[in-house]
Design an enzyme around this catalytic site. Structure first.
Site, mmCIF file in Angstrom:
data_model
loop_
_atom_site.group_PDB
_atom_site.id
_atom_site.type_symbol
_atom_site.label_atom_id
_atom_site.label_comp_id
_atom_site.label_asym_id
_atom_site.label_seq_id
_atom_site.Cartn_x
_atom_site.Cartn_y
_atom_site.Cartn_z
ATOM 1 C CB CYS A 20 -0.964 -0.153 1.480
ATOM 2 S SG CYS A 20 -1.777 -1.606 1.587
ATOM 3 N NE ARG A 78 4.345 1.691 -1.677
ATOM 4 C CZ ARG A 78 5.265 0.978 -1.517
ATOM 5 N NH1 ARG A 78 6.140 0.990 -2.236
ATOM 6 N NH2 ARG A 78 5.403 0.167 -0.651
ATOM 7 C CD1 TRP A 93 -3.045 -4.175 -5.051
ATOM 8 C CD2 TRP A 93 -2.209 -5.645 -3.477
ATOM 9 N NE1 TRP A 93 -3.056 -5.579 -5.532
ATOM 10 C CE2 TRP A 93 -2.574 -6.108 -4.683
ATOM 11 C CE3 TRP A 93 -1.662 -6.199 -2.461
ATOM 12 C CZ2 TRP A 93 -2.417 -7.742 -4.800
ATOM 13 C CZ3 TRP A 93 -1.445 -7.482 -2.647
ATOM 14 C CH2 TRP A 93 -1.735 -8.506 -3.618
ATOM 15 C CG ASN A 120 2.910 -1.102 2.952
ATOM 16 O OD1 ASN A 120 2.221 -2.047 2.434
ATOM 17 N ND2 ASN A 120 4.332 -0.793 2.232
ATOM 18 N N GLY A 121 1.815 -3.661 5.083
ATOM 19 C CA GLY A 121 2.469 -5.043 5.501
ATOM 20 C C GLY A 121 1.302 -5.574 6.107
ATOM 21 C CD GLU A 180 9.080 -8.955 -18.808
ATOM 22 O OE1 GLU A 180 9.056 -9.688 -17.789
ATOM 23 O OE2 GLU A 180 8.716 -7.783 -18.707
ATOM 24 C CE LYS A 234 5.488 -6.332 -18.293
ATOM 25 N NZ LYS A 234 6.776 -6.458 -17.173
ATOM 26 C CD GLU A 282 2.407 -6.603 -15.156
ATOM 27 O OE1 GLU A 282 3.164 -6.806 -16.061
ATOM 28 O OE2 GLU A 282 2.525 -6.127 -14.202
ATOM 29 C CG HIS A 306 8.219 -31.554 -25.686
ATOM 30 N ND1 HIS A 306 8.510 -32.938 -26.162
ATOM 31 C CD2 HIS A 306 9.177 -30.929 -26.213
ATOM 32 C CE1 HIS A 306 9.747 -33.127 -26.717
ATOM 33 N NE2 HIS A 306 10.161 -31.912 -26.807
ATOM 34 C CE LYS A 311 7.373 -0.242 -10.803
ATOM 35 N NZ LYS A 311 7.252 -0.892 -12.322
#
Ligand code: M6R
Length: 604
Positions: free
Chosen positions: A2, A27, A74, A100-101, A479, A483, A486, A502, A599
């Site tokens: 957060c 965040r 968040w 935050n946490g 990647e 992206k 996301e 496979h 983030k």
């Protein structure tokens, strides 16, 4: 994860708090709130939704004051509702807290407080904190002591900022979640991250785990939990507030993609001497890595893909190297000793999974190194050494420019490590370094000539998007897919090109475009794999130089300049970043703030 902001000073706190929250929205953006000392207690405005919505509510109200705290959330405990938004208070609203946490023992604390008559109004773990502070105040303790006692009761990770009614003071503490103090004459800011207050000051005190800081109009006092003074000197950060704005671009992500020529040039500045074929990493004299027998790279998400890229270049340079997902490290870490170099690759330097793996490796006796973007971050401070990628602030949740800078720094590190171990670098530096010095220009060429918007339009109605690559093209494929999913919310997967046959080939249809990345290593095999998909009807988009054989075979082409394999992947990745961006834009997605993500992931 957060975002926390706090303000003490003569200026109006509300404006600073709202600006800070906007700057910290990367965040978390589920809900937001502010609280100020308004002369007759603590006034609060909080709600679910984005900071913009909070701003509208604040404008309708009349919050005024010089001292205040704010938060953008968040969600971890409880859905994003008005009740669960921070700040949280005790029943009397005498204490307000942002956090935050994760408070691991919140259920026991909540039970204990309930037995003493406290009533809770949210599902959050945070709400125990104001109740605890109030409990100690009721016991007759001074505010500062009550705050310390409450913090002492907490288990887990936290950055906490609290205020008590009618006091022009902020009380803050950190353990496992970032918290910094900004200082501008007699104005003081507390925040989860520097961009929160970059408009106001570049003078920053980076707090460390176990620190408690008391901020009032006369200054800041840093202590440990027991009240013993600790010395924390302000540092000047060289991030420009302009860098933290969107400029002429519609989104931070697009701006940051376009910043890559500059950020890469910054990463390389003073570190390579192409004419003499030399690499110079500040703080690492000749022989610094001569005792390194093997390397483990630990990281998550995009940084993990950079770590895969780094491990590949290290192995090509004859150094035993493995990239490991940091969140799997505790269950599957290979053995380490003092000759193992464990490199934490982390843009933010605050990712909980990566920090935990780093700590575990250090406890087992490994030598540790952080490759990070954030000076003063936890990874930078806790690792034995740090190398900074100098990408500047990255605000978009999707990592873009930091991937490029990580890859380049790991490429340099690989050559330095092998040179220290074997007396000479593995690659021909006289050809690699000039190519590296041309990388910013090559990215510029990609950005100027890209067909990514057309490709995004052409394949916008597809069912799934696949990305394949071999060697250094493999992490780029992973990647590219990360992206894409996301920010577009469409299904995308990355595969080693040889793996397609496979199993994943069963998914291939005319509605599953395959982006094939060619980096100049065993390209014939990758082309064959792409053709296998094409035979089953899938359109193939070749990411390769113009004169590559794949261009004639593929259905579409994204062009990259011809270069060394170490850099071809980097250039291909820029094309894939752009495809994801334009595809997400076509779909009208909130590109800088994709749903459910943030983030900096400071929880496990
Ligand atoms: O700050 P870090 O590099 O440690 O972050 C790791 C991941 O959370 C991050 O790369 C994430 O995967 C990005 N949002 C991807 O774009």
């Amino acid at each position: 994860m957060c975002g926390i902001i706090g303000h003490v000073g003569d200026d109006d706190a509300i404006e600073t708090l709202l600006t800070g929250l906007e700057n910290l929205e990367y965040r978390g953006y589920d809900s937001a709130g502010v609280a100020v000392q308004n002369g007759s207690g603590i006034a609060i405005e909080k709600r679910s939704g984005e900071v913009e919505e909070l701003k509208d509510s604040v404008e309708e109200g009349s919050l005024k004051g010089h001292v205040g705290i704010g938060h953008t959330r968040w969600s971890t405990h409880g859905p994003p509702t008005d009740e669960n938004a921070h700040p949280h208070t005790d029943e009397t609203t005498d204490v307000a807290v942002v956090h935050n946490g994760i408070i691991e023992n919140y259920a026991e604390l909540k039970e204990w407080l309930k037995e003493r008559g406290c009533e809770f109004t949210s599902d959050t773990d945070t709400e125990v904190i104001p109740h605890l502070i109030q409990y100690y105040l009721d016991e007759g303790l001074e505010s500062e002591t009550a705050f310390r006692e409450a913090i002492d009761d907490l288990e887990g990770s936290y950055a906490v900022t609290a205020m008590v009614s009618d006091e022009h003071v902020l009380y803050a503490a950190r353990k496992g979640s970032p918290l910094v103090v900004g200082i501008e004459d007699d104005e003081f800011f507390l925040a989860s991250d520097v961009p929160a207050f970059l408009e106001y000051t570049d003078s920053v005190v980076f707090l460390e785990d176990g620190d408690v800081v008391i901020v009032d109009e006369s200054g800041i006092e840093c202590t440990d939990l027991d009240g013993n003074p600790v010395r924390r000197e302000p540092e000047t950060v060289d991030w420009d507030p302009e860098q933290a704005g969107k400029g002429e671009f519609d989104h931070f992500m697009l701006k940051e993609i376009h910043e890559q020529p500059t950020s890469l040039a910054q990463a390389l500045e003073g570190r390579i001497d192409p004419e003499r074929g030399r690499i110079r990493l500040e703080g690492f004299g000749p022989g610094s890595f001569e005792d390194v027998d093997s390397v483990q790279l630990i990281a998550c998400g995009t940084s993990y893909h950079a770590a895969l890229y780094g491990a590949f270049t290290l192995r090509q340079a004859d150094v035993e190297a493995t990239a490991l997902l940091a969140n799997e490290y505790s269950v599957s870490a290979p053995p380490v000793d003092e000759n193992t170099l464990v490199i934490a690759v982390t843009q933010s330097g605050e990712t909980a999974d990566t920090l935990n793996a780093l700590r575990e490796a250090a406890a087992d006796g490994a030598r540790t190194l952080a490759v990070t973007n954030v000076v003063g971050s936890t990874a930078a401070r806790e690792a034995d050494d740090a190398v900074f990628i100098r990408a500047g602030p990255e605000i978009g949740v999707a990592a873009t420019k930091t991937f490029s800078s990580q890859v380049v720094m790991l490429t340099l590190l690989a050559q330095r490590i092998t040179a220290d171990r074997h007396g000479q670098p593995a690659a021909d530096l006289e050809s690699l370094l000039p190519e590296l010095s041309h990388a910013p220009g090559a990215i510029e060429t990609v950005l100027e000539g890209t067909d990514a918007p057309d490709i995004a339009d052409r394949y916008e109605d597809s069912r799934s998007y696949f990305f394949i690559g071999r060697g250094l093209g493999y992490p780029v494929a992973l990647e590219g897919a990360l992206k894409f999913k996301e920010i577009t919310y469409e299904h995308a997967e990355g595969f080693a090109s040889g793996e397609l046959k496979h199993g994943p080939l069963a998914l291939v249809t005319p509605e599953t475009p395959v982006f094939a990345v060619f980096v100049g290593e065993e390209d014939e095999k990758t082309l064959k794999n792409a053709e296998e998909a094409q035979t089953r009807g899938a359109p193939v988009i070749a990411v390769c130089p113009d004169d590559h054989r794949a261009v004639d075979v593929a259905d579409a082409h994204l062009s990259i300049p011809d270069t060394e394999p170490e850099l071809a992947g980097l250039l291909a990745n820029v094309q894939l970043q752009l495809v994801s961006y334009y595809a997400a834009d076509n779909l009208g997605r909130p590109i800088d703030k994709p749903r459910n993500l943030a983030k900096s992931v400071t929880v496990e």
